[in-house]
Enzyme design. Structure first.
Site, mmCIF file in Angstrom:
data_model
loop_
_atom_site.group_PDB
_atom_site.id
_atom_site.type_symbol
_atom_site.label_atom_id
_atom_site.label_comp_id
_atom_site.label_asym_id
_atom_site.label_seq_id
_atom_site.Cartn_x
_atom_site.Cartn_y
_atom_site.Cartn_z
ATOM 1 N N ASP A 2 -16.641 27.985 -8.434
ATOM 2 C CA ASP A 2 -15.223 28.029 -8.026
ATOM 3 C C ASP A 2 -14.367 28.153 -9.295
ATOM 4 O O ASP A 2 -14.880 28.111 -10.414
ATOM 5 C CB ASP A 2 -14.862 26.752 -7.237
ATOM 6 C CG ASP A 2 -13.436 26.785 -6.673
ATOM 7 O OD1 ASP A 2 -12.935 27.883 -6.368
ATOM 8 O OD2 ASP A 2 -12.809 25.721 -6.561
ATOM 9 N N SER A 3 -13.060 28.263 -9.073
ATOM 10 C CA SER A 3 -12.140 28.299 -10.212
ATOM 11 C C SER A 3 -11.891 26.895 -10.760
ATOM 12 O O SER A 3 -11.453 26.717 -11.885
ATOM 13 C CB SER A 3 -10.786 28.862 -9.753
ATOM 14 O OG SER A 3 -10.261 28.009 -8.741
ATOM 15 N N GLU A 57 -6.201 19.593 -7.542
ATOM 16 C CA GLU A 57 -6.796 19.367 -8.872
ATOM 17 C C GLU A 57 -6.299 18.042 -9.441
ATOM 18 O O GLU A 57 -7.070 17.251 -9.976
ATOM 19 C CB GLU A 57 -6.382 20.490 -9.849
ATOM 20 C CG GLU A 57 -7.030 21.828 -9.616
ATOM 21 C CD GLU A 57 -8.439 21.953 -10.205
ATOM 22 O OE1 GLU A 57 -8.705 21.367 -11.268
ATOM 23 O OE2 GLU A 57 -9.267 22.637 -9.574
ATOM 24 N N CYS A 74 -8.866 27.492 1.634
ATOM 25 C CA CYS A 74 -9.065 27.354 0.192
ATOM 26 C C CYS A 74 -9.898 26.095 0.041
ATOM 27 O O CYS A 74 -9.592 25.062 0.664
ATOM 28 C CB CYS A 74 -7.727 27.196 -0.521
ATOM 29 S SG CYS A 74 -7.891 26.661 -2.248
ATOM 30 N N HIS A 117 -10.122 23.977 -2.150
ATOM 31 C CA HIS A 117 -9.427 22.804 -2.716
ATOM 32 C C HIS A 117 -8.802 21.931 -1.617
ATOM 33 O O HIS A 117 -8.603 20.740 -1.808
ATOM 34 C CB HIS A 117 -8.298 23.249 -3.651
ATOM 35 C CG HIS A 117 -8.748 23.636 -5.027
ATOM 36 N ND1 HIS A 117 -9.421 24.800 -5.286
ATOM 37 C CD2 HIS A 117 -8.610 22.998 -6.218
ATOM 38 C CE1 HIS A 117 -9.674 24.874 -6.590
ATOM 39 N NE2 HIS A 117 -9.193 23.791 -7.174
#
Ligand code: DGL
Length: 261
Positions: free
Chosen positions: A9-10, A149, A180, A182
């Site tokens: 993932d990013s 995050e 997403c 996240h």
């Protein structure tokens, strides 16, 4: 030898998918990689996404005997899967927003994703195929990705800010597709912002089932392997990140060999 599963993932979003896979396959060896040098992926062009994802995944596939790759990022999955599958001779699983299950239970659906995912033809095709009569509203937000995050390194989520971001949907949707990886980390806060009745659907469990199905099960030793985690840039939150990853069964952060973004 354990099955080696690479999750990409990013940022920390892919950990929501990792948790589901680990629950179903606790004895595998997990390699988690995140491209924090280029975060957020929802703001990148398709060609940059393809180049970075292919480079990082290939690098780790030559370092470890990877059995399966999971692109635990909706944004990357909308564009990188064909080239990755061309390049690798192991299964590559992507994440697709859970429009299909949402359309089975509602016709007031909101798709919450990154700005890139809500623009992609891939997403429109998915809606056209699986939710033809449903009214699907789209909302792309990078700020939400950042909030997830931040939460993972101990910062409280500001519910008023979240309410403001979700305000276009007030009383308009009863089911939200978390498009997403996240966003499952913000489930409690989204319910606080929009009320407990809202149904939140993500793809984590379905991906885990797919991974289990694709990995031919052999006789596994009863060993819980420590996972390894790689990122592409140093972070001022390294200590907090290390503690998050440690709690989930990973060793300390290691760095990918990649030029700075
Ligand atoms: N977790 C990612 C996704 O599922 C990407 C978020 C981002 O970096 O913008 O789309």
């Amino acid at each position: 030898m354990p099955k080696h599963i690479l999750i990409f993932d990013s940022g920390i979003g892919g950990l929501s998918v990792y948790k589901e896979i680990k629950y179903q396959l606790p004895l595998a060896k997990y390699i988690y990689a995140f491209d924090n040098a280029a975060f957020p992926y929802g703001e990148l062009t398709e060609s940059v996404l393809i180049e970075r994802t292919t480079h990082i995944v290939s690098q780790l596939c030559s370092k470890f005997p990877i059995d399966i790759v999971v692109i635990a990022c909706n944004t990357a999955s909308t564009v990188v899967l064909p080239s990755l599958r061309d390049k690798l001779d192991i299964p590559v699983v992507g994440v697709v927003p859970a429009i299909k299950p949402a359309a089975l239970v509602s016709n007031k659906i909101g798709l919450l994703a990154t700005p890139a995912t809500v623009k992609r033809s891939y997403t429109y095709d998915l809606i056209k195929s699986f939710a033809p009569i449903s009214d699907v509203l789209l909302l792309g937000s990078t700020r939400l990705v950042e909030m997830a995050e931040e939460k993972m390194v101990g910062v409280d989520v500001n519910i008023d800010e979240l309410k403001e971001i979700l305000s276009p949907w007030e009383n308009k949707v009863d089911t939200i597709v978390l498009g997403c990886t996240h966003f499952p980390f913000l489930k409690n806060e989204i319910k606080k912002a929009l009320g407990n009745k809202i149904l939140l659907i993500d793809s984590g469990e379905a991906i885990a089932r797919r991974v289990k199905q694709l990995l031919k099960s052999g006789k596994e030793e009863m060993i819980i392997y420590e996972g390894e985690v790689f990122c592409s840039a140093s972070s001022i939150k390294e200590e907090a990140l290390n503690s998050t990853f440690k709690k989930l069964g990973f060793s300390s952060l290691q760095y990918l060999d990649y030029p700075k973004f």
